[in-house]
Design a protein around this motif. Structure first.
Motif, PDB file in Angstrom:
ATOM      1  N   ALA A 190       0.676  -1.278   0.198  1.00  0.00           N
ATOM      2  CA  ALA A 190      -0.430   0.072  -0.055  1.00  0.00           C
ATOM      3  C   ALA A 190       0.178   1.279  -0.414  1.00  0.00           C
ATOM      4  CB  ALA A 190      -1.042  -0.349   1.360  1.00  0.00           C
ATOM      5  N   MET A 191       2.396   1.330   0.691  1.00  0.00           N
ATOM      6  CA  MET A 191       2.688   2.217   1.047  1.00  0.00           C
ATOM      7  C   MET A 191       3.441   2.805  -0.741  1.00  0.00           C
ATOM      8  SD  MET A 191       6.657   3.341   2.924  1.00  0.00           S
ATOM      9  CE  MET A 191       5.479   2.065   4.547  1.00  0.00           C
ATOM     10  N   TYR A 192       3.443   1.571  -1.646  1.00  0.00           N
ATOM     11  CA  TYR A 192       3.841   2.343  -2.917  1.00  0.00           C
ATOM     12  C   TYR A 192       2.633   3.497  -3.723  1.00  0.00           C
ATOM     13  CZ  TYR A 192       7.434  -1.079  -3.384  1.00  0.00           C
ATOM     14  OH  TYR A 192       8.821  -1.165  -2.998  1.00  0.00           O
ATOM     15  N   SER A 193       1.708   2.954  -3.418  1.00  0.00           N
ATOM     16  CA  SER A 193       0.584   3.946  -4.051  1.00  0.00           C
ATOM     17  C   SER A 193       0.598   5.351  -3.317  1.00  0.00           C
ATOM     18  CB  SER A 193      -1.226   3.899  -3.328  1.00  0.00           C
ATOM     19  OG  SER A 193      -1.043   3.674  -2.538  1.00  0.00           O
ATOM     20  N   GLU A 194       1.068   5.989  -2.148  1.00  0.00           N
ATOM     21  CA  GLU A 194       0.816   7.452  -1.762  1.00  0.00           C
ATOM     22  C   GLU A 194       2.085   7.565  -2.037  1.00  0.00           C
ATOM     23  OE1 GLU A 194       3.004   7.407   2.644  1.00  0.00           O
ATOM     24  OE2 GLU A 194       2.150   5.073   2.421  1.00  0.00           O
ATOM     25  N   LYS A 195       1.030   9.515  -2.195  1.00  0.00           N
ATOM     26  CA  LYS A 195       1.754  10.650  -3.537  1.00  0.00           C
ATOM     27  C   LYS A 195       2.616  11.353  -2.456  1.00  0.00           C
ATOM     28  CE  LYS A 195      -3.068  10.124  -5.674  1.00  0.00           C
ATOM     29  NZ  LYS A 195      -4.063  10.869  -5.516  1.00  0.00           N
ATOM     30  N   TYR A 196       3.010  11.438  -1.701  1.00  0.00           N
ATOM     31  CA  TYR A 196       3.585  12.783  -1.058  1.00  0.00           C
ATOM     32  C   TYR A 196       4.105  11.504   0.451  1.00  0.00           C
ATOM     33  CZ  TYR A 196       1.520  15.954  -4.090  1.00  0.00           C
ATOM     34  OH  TYR A 196       1.180  16.797  -4.924  1.00  0.00           O
ATOM     35  N   PHE A 197       5.202  12.235   0.819  1.00  0.00           N
ATOM     36  CA  PHE A 197       5.776  12.070   1.856  1.00  0.00           C
ATOM     37  C   PHE A 197       6.214  13.176   2.318  1.00  0.00           C
ATOM     38  CE2 PHE A 197       9.613  10.299   4.815  1.00  0.00           C
ATOM     39  CZ  PHE A 197       8.156   9.888   5.619  1.00  0.00           C
ATOM     40  N   SER A 198       6.587  13.965   3.670  1.00  0.00           N
ATOM     41  CA  SER A 198       7.193  15.196   4.508  1.00  0.00           C
ATOM     42  C   SER A 198       8.354  14.180   5.538  1.00  0.00           C
ATOM     43  CB  SER A 198       6.338  15.801   4.929  1.00  0.00           C
ATOM     44  OG  SER A 198       6.838  17.361   5.508  1.00  0.00           O
ATOM     45  N   TYR A 199       9.318  14.435   5.022  1.00  0.00           N
ATOM     46  CA  TYR A 199      10.543  14.474   6.678  1.00  0.00           C
ATOM     47  C   TYR A 199      11.293  15.893   7.084  1.00  0.00           C
ATOM     48  CZ  TYR A 199      14.243  12.441   9.416  1.00  0.00           C
ATOM     49  OH  TYR A 199      14.973  11.620  10.728  1.00  0.00           O
ATOM     50  N   ASN A 200      11.153  15.640   7.771  1.00  0.00           N
ATOM     51  CA  ASN A 200      12.569  16.701   8.214  1.00  0.00           C
ATOM     52  C   ASN A 200      11.789  18.187   7.383  1.00  0.00           C
ATOM     53  OD1 ASN A 200      15.120  17.268   9.577  1.00  0.00           O
ATOM     54  ND2 ASN A 200      16.133  17.463   8.087  1.00  0.00           N
ATOM     55  N   GLY A 201      10.846  17.844   7.256  1.00  0.00           N
ATOM     56  CA  GLY A 201      10.365  19.322   7.251  1.00  0.00           C
ATOM     57  C   GLY A 201      10.384  19.899   5.086  1.00  0.00           C
ATOM     58  N   ILE A 202      10.258  18.811   5.202  1.00  0.00           N
ATOM     59  CA  ILE A 202      10.792  18.622   3.449  1.00  0.00           C
ATOM     60  C   ILE A 202      10.084  17.956   2.875  1.00  0.00           C
ATOM     61  CG2 ILE A 202      12.494  18.066   1.323  1.00  0.00           C
ATOM     62  CD1 ILE A 202      14.283  19.345   2.961  1.00  0.00           C
ATOM     63  N   ASN A 203       9.057  18.575   2.346  1.00  0.00           N
ATOM     64  CA  ASN A 203       7.765  17.616   0.950  1.00  0.00           C
ATOM     65  C   ASN A 203       8.124  17.201  -0.169  1.00  0.00           C
ATOM     66  OD1 ASN A 203       5.040  16.158   1.340  1.00  0.00           O
ATOM     67  ND2 ASN A 203       4.427  17.566   0.086  1.00  0.00           N
ATOM     68  N   GLN A 204       8.185  15.698  -0.293  1.00  0.00           N
ATOM     69  CA  GLN A 204       8.452  15.473  -1.774  1.00  0.00           C
ATOM     70  C   GLN A 204       7.175  14.881  -1.869  1.00  0.00           C
ATOM     71  OE1 GLN A 204      12.257  14.654  -2.192  1.00  0.00           O
ATOM     72  NE2 GLN A 204      12.709  14.899  -0.161  1.00  0.00           N
ATOM     73  N   ALA A 205       6.856  15.088  -3.306  1.00  0.00           N
ATOM     74  CA  ALA A 205       6.597  14.227  -4.077  1.00  0.00           C
ATOM     75  C   ALA A 205       6.595  12.843  -4.611  1.00  0.00           C
ATOM     76  CB  ALA A 205       5.366  14.888  -5.443  1.00  0.00           C
ATOM     77  N   ASN A 206       5.885  11.381  -4.798  1.00  0.00           N
ATOM     78  CA  ASN A 206       6.205  10.380  -5.375  1.00  0.00           C
ATOM     79  C   ASN A 206       5.988  10.627  -6.851  1.00  0.00           C
ATOM     80  OD1 ASN A 206       5.769   8.276  -6.613  1.00  0.00           O
ATOM     81  ND2 ASN A 206       4.976   7.074  -4.886  1.00  0.00           N
ATOM     82  N   ARG A 207       7.885   9.748  -7.490  1.00  0.00           N
ATOM     83  CA  ARG A 207       7.928  10.219  -8.941  1.00  0.00           C
ATOM     84  C   ARG A 207       7.228   8.958  -9.883  1.00  0.00           C
ATOM     85  NH1 ARG A 207      12.145  11.431  -5.897  1.00  0.00           N
ATOM     86  NH2 ARG A 207      13.719  13.056  -6.306  1.00  0.00           N
ATOM     87  N   ASN A 208       6.254   8.709  -9.697  1.00  0.00           N
ATOM     88  CA  ASN A 208       5.586   7.736 -10.549  1.00  0.00           C
ATOM     89  C   ASN A 208       4.214   9.185 -10.762  1.00  0.00           C
ATOM     90  OD1 ASN A 208       3.651   6.378 -12.024  1.00  0.00           O
ATOM     91  ND2 ASN A 208       3.890   4.771  -9.836  1.00  0.00           N
ATOM     92  N   ARG A 209       4.391   9.404 -11.715  1.00  0.00           N
ATOM     93  CA  ARG A 209       3.384  10.379 -12.518  1.00  0.00           C
ATOM     94  C   ARG A 209       1.861   9.878 -12.299  1.00  0.00           C
ATOM     95  NH1 ARG A 209       6.040  14.753 -16.522  1.00  0.00           N
ATOM     96  NH2 ARG A 209       7.430  15.655 -15.259  1.00  0.00           N
ATOM     97  N   LEU A 210       2.341   8.663 -13.217  1.00  0.00           N
ATOM     98  CA  LEU A 210       0.862   7.864 -13.394  1.00  0.00           C
ATOM     99  C   LEU A 210      -0.276   7.667 -11.849  1.00  0.00           C
ATOM    100  CD1 LEU A 210       1.317   5.283 -15.723  1.00  0.00           C
ATOM    101  CD2 LEU A 210       0.808   7.313 -16.092  1.00  0.00           C
ATOM    102  N   LEU A 211       0.324   8.171 -11.040  1.00  0.00           N
ATOM    103  CA  LEU A 211      -0.472   8.460  -9.303  1.00  0.00           C
ATOM    104  C   LEU A 211      -1.246   9.276  -9.338  1.00  0.00           C
ATOM    105  CD1 LEU A 211       2.730   6.880  -6.714  1.00  0.00           C
ATOM    106  CD2 LEU A 211       0.013   5.256  -7.446  1.00  0.00           C
ATOM    107  N   PHE A 212      -0.419  10.250  -9.981  1.00  0.00           N
ATOM    108  CA  PHE A 212      -1.763  11.247  -9.707  1.00  0.00           C
ATOM    109  C   PHE A 212      -2.881  11.405 -11.409  1.00  0.00           C
ATOM    110  CE2 PHE A 212       1.912  11.978  -7.456  1.00  0.00           C
ATOM    111  CZ  PHE A 212       2.083  12.761  -6.758  1.00  0.00           C
ATOM    112  N   ARG A 213      -2.107  10.637 -12.188  1.00  0.00           N
ATOM    113  CA  ARG A 213      -2.991  10.935 -13.291  1.00  0.00           C
ATOM    114  C   ARG A 213      -4.068   9.694 -13.499  1.00  0.00           C
ATOM    115  NH1 ARG A 213       1.272  11.052 -18.215  1.00  0.00           N
ATOM    116  NH2 ARG A 213       2.269  13.288 -16.871  1.00  0.00           N
ATOM    117  N   ASP A 214      -3.479   9.426 -13.070  1.00  0.00           N
ATOM    118  CA  ASP A 214      -5.085   7.675 -13.379  1.00  0.00           C
ATOM    119  C   ASP A 214      -5.113   6.933 -11.600  1.00  0.00           C
ATOM    120  OD1 ASP A 214      -6.124   4.777 -14.064  1.00  0.00           O
ATOM    121  OD2 ASP A 214      -4.107   4.608 -15.451  1.00  0.00           O
ATOM    122  N   GLU A 215      -5.692   7.169 -11.493  1.00  0.00           N
ATOM    123  CA  GLU A 215      -6.624   5.779 -10.142  1.00  0.00           C
ATOM    124  C   GLU A 215      -6.472   5.062  -9.860  1.00  0.00           C
ATOM    125  OE1 GLU A 215     -11.592   6.296 -10.597  1.00  0.00           O
ATOM    126  OE2 GLU A 215     -10.470   7.255  -9.703  1.00  0.00           O
TER     127      GLU A 215
END
Length: 381
Positions: A190-215
């Protein structure tokens, strides 16, 4: 000798003699060095091009890193709540980062997200050192695990995918690994579907663009180096069918996403995963000689699921080949014939028919009666 039984009792599998063959167009040609499309459930390969060409995997490597961490967690050797020491080596590693700090401790679950979502090289090394004491020791586990999974053309040199001589894999092996990630550790997947993760005050997006355009897409991993090009292993579920696509060596982030979309669209449009029988389903009852019961229940020991062209279920042909004379005693699981399933003359399934229940041997007089019956049956048919 085995007697042939028509499988008319098997639902959905009757073949009309004049049934038309389902026509499927040629798969798309992708702008990539190598690619492959697999049905995650059955392992059937639907499309492949240069699938066994050895190529650098870049950060696709991290699927193996996270897979081993999941294995260690489920074996109870480590815990998601472990506090992991961050070494100088992990902190100094270049490339994509989770931005952990040397000399600190980070919760293991956070590091796992850092590997999967942020593709952090620092997180990968920290986890490798936590599991095996050193990255070098972890690499040995990686290669042993690859061999165990059947990744015959893969060799790892590090836990991150950092360019190194001999650090190579294939599209086929990456599909095998992705399937193991999904099937062996579904809760961790399930972790592979998470779109963002924030750590140490830095929020980064998952580099898999298909997560954002194909549900329907819920994983897996991107990779990029100058040598490897842009790579993407993705998985999606539509209409009870899960597909895994591997695209390696494209020219850009947009290209790896677009080429992956082509593969997935083709697979879902023209193929389906068909559930045929479950293990333990009663398929046939057959006469037993010398037994306390007169019949034995036959079925298959494992679920039968097939990847077939859409609309081809009516063109499936099944036959049961059952031993002509079945004699007690019979243990559950004894093979008493085989089941075959063909599609347009191609053999898709050939599995044993097994006894689903035991049949004990009858007493002396019943065996004597059965022996007389068999004698006359053989003479007079």
């Amino acid at each position: 000798m085995r007697k042939l039984f028509s499988a008319t009792v098997l639902m959905l599998l009757t073949l009309a003699v004049q049934a038309q063959q389902v026509i499927i167009p040629a798969p798309p040609s992708l702008a990539a060095s190598a690619y492959l499309l697999m049905d995650a459930d059955t392992g059937t390969i639907l499309v492949e091009h240069e699938a066994d060409m050895v190529l650098p995997p870049a950060s696709l490597t991290k699927m193996m890193t996270s897979y081993i961490v999941s294995e260690e967690i489920e074996q109870g050797r480590i815990s998601e709540d472990d506090m992991v020491n961050i070494s100088v080596k992990a902190w100094r590693k270049g490339g994509s980062k989770m931005f952990v700090r040397e000399g600190t401790q980070v919760r293991l679950e956070d590091l796992k997200r850092g590997v999967i979502i942020q593709s952090g090289n620092d997180a990968s090394i920290a986890l490798a050192e936590h599991v095996a004491g050193s990255e070098e020791g972890f690499v040995d586990i990686m290669n042993q695990t690859a061999a165990k999974l059947g990744m015959t053309n893969t060799h790892f040199e590090n836990s991150t995918g950092w360019p190194a001589e001999g650090h190579l894999t294939t599209a086929r092996d990456m599909a095998i690994l992705a399937r193991a990630v999904i099937k062996d550790h579904p809760d961790h997947y399930a972790m592979y579907s998470e779109k963002y993760f924030s750590y140490n005050g830095i929020n980064q997006a998952n580099r898999n663009r298909l997560l954002f355009r194909d549900e329907t897409v819920d994983g897996l991993k991107t990779g990029h180096t100058e040598e490897a090009g842009y790579c993407l292993v993705a998985s999606a579920v539509r209409r009870d069918m899960r597909l895994i696509s591997v695209v390696m060596g494209t020219r850009s982030e947009d290209a790896r996403a677009a080429e992956t979309e082509k593969l997935l669209a083709y697979g879902f449009r023209y193929y389906q995963t068909q559930s045929i029988y479950d293990a333990g389903d009663e398929l046939q009852r057959n006469r037993v000689w010398y037994g306390k019961q007169e019949e034995v229940v036959l079925g298959v020991a494992e679920d039968i699921r097939l990847t077939i062209p859409r609309g081809a279920e009516d063109a499936l042909e099944a036959q049961m080949h059952i031993d002509e004379t079945i004699k007690a005693p019979i243990a559950a699981g004894d093979e008493l014939g085989n089941l075959t399933i063909d599609l347009n003359g191609e053999r898709l399934v050939d599995v044993p028919l097994v006894a689903l229940e035991p049949v004990e041997e009858a007493g002396f007089f019943q065996r004597l009666i059965d022996a007389i019956k068999l004698f006359f049956l053989k003479i007079f048919g």
